[in-house]
Design a protein around this motif. Structure first.
Motif, mmCIF file in Angstrom:
data_model
loop_
_atom_site.group_PDB
_atom_site.id
_atom_site.type_symbol
_atom_site.label_atom_id
_atom_site.label_comp_id
_atom_site.label_asym_id
_atom_site.label_seq_id
_atom_site.Cartn_x
_atom_site.Cartn_y
_atom_site.Cartn_z
ATOM 1 N N PRO A 14 46.598 54.133 31.630
ATOM 2 C CA PRO A 14 45.712 53.280 30.827
ATOM 3 C C PRO A 14 44.554 54.059 30.225
ATOM 4 O O PRO A 14 44.036 54.993 30.836
ATOM 5 N N ASP A 17 40.781 49.470 30.628
ATOM 6 C CA ASP A 17 41.161 48.488 31.632
ATOM 7 C C ASP A 17 39.922 47.675 31.972
ATOM 8 O O ASP A 17 38.883 48.248 32.307
ATOM 9 N N ASP A 18 40.021 46.358 31.858
ATOM 10 C CA ASP A 18 38.856 45.508 32.085
ATOM 11 C C ASP A 18 39.316 44.138 32.562
ATOM 12 O O ASP A 18 40.488 43.788 32.446
ATOM 13 N N TYR A 19 38.390 43.373 33.107
ATOM 14 C CA TYR A 19 38.639 41.981 33.454
ATOM 15 C C TYR A 19 37.779 41.120 32.548
ATOM 16 O O TYR A 19 36.591 41.408 32.365
ATOM 17 N N ARG A 33 43.095 40.249 33.585
ATOM 18 C CA ARG A 33 42.989 41.701 33.440
ATOM 19 C C ARG A 33 43.573 42.110 32.091
ATOM 20 O O ARG A 33 44.660 41.679 31.720
ATOM 21 N N THR A 35 44.657 45.446 29.960
ATOM 22 C CA THR A 35 44.939 46.872 30.088
ATOM 23 C C THR A 35 45.615 47.366 28.822
ATOM 24 O O THR A 35 46.576 46.760 28.353
ATOM 25 N N GLY A 37 47.397 50.830 27.248
ATOM 26 C CA GLY A 37 47.931 52.135 27.615
ATOM 27 C C GLY A 37 47.760 53.162 26.505
ATOM 28 O O GLY A 37 47.473 52.831 25.349
ATOM 29 N N HIS A 53 48.826 45.019 28.318
ATOM 30 C CA HIS A 53 49.084 43.940 29.278
ATOM 31 C C HIS A 53 47.834 43.079 29.340
ATOM 32 O O HIS A 53 46.755 43.559 29.683
ATOM 33 N N GLU A 55 46.862 39.822 31.149
ATOM 34 C CA GLU A 55 47.261 38.857 32.171
ATOM 35 C C GLU A 55 46.994 37.426 31.702
ATOM 36 O O GLU A 55 45.961 37.146 31.125
#
Length: 130
Positions: A14, A17-19, A33, A35, A37, A53, A55
């Motif tokens: 990645p 990447d974070d929430y 989440r 993400t 890449g 991705h 979520e």
């Protein structure tokens, strides 16, 4: 005809990447989440893809494509940006939800915890005032 599209099970490299915490259409808060890449060349070595991705938004890994690595990355960020503005009250850098809240694990040994419990169970004696 052979399927030329990538089929990743996970994003191993990645670059972001974070929430994100946001409000769904029915008004509940959700944390997802996000993400992205690293851009990677397709098998033909001409075009590139960037795995995403998100979520609760994408089913598995979604791919953005481009004629080069920067183009694939720009298309991935455009995808994420559109979702950012489509969702309500987005808060990046949210804490990931871990289910029901749990107490922090104690660093004390079982024997030390047992002593504390015994002391706490003993009655408190106070002197009578005259």
């Amino acid at each position: 005809m052979k399927d030329w599209r990538p089929n990743l099970a996970a994003i191993d490299d990645p670059i972001a990447d974070d929430y994100w915490s946001y409000e769904t259409k029915d008004g509940t808060r959700r944390t997802s989440r996000v993400t992205i890449g690293r851009p990677t060349p397709l098998a033909d070595k001409k075009d590139w893809y960037c795995p995403i991705h998100f979520e609760h938004v994408t089913e598995g890994i979604y791919y953005s494509y481009g004629v080069g690595p920067v183009d694939a990355l720009m298309n991935a960020m455009y995808f994420v940006r559109r979702r950012f503005y489509a969702l309500k009250e987005v808060q990046p850098r949210a804490k990931p939800s871990t289910g029901p809240k749990r107490r922090k694990a104690s660093k004390r040994s079982e024997a030390e915890r047992a002593k504390t419990k015994k002391r706490a169970a003993a009655p408190v004696r106070r002197e009578k005032r005259a």
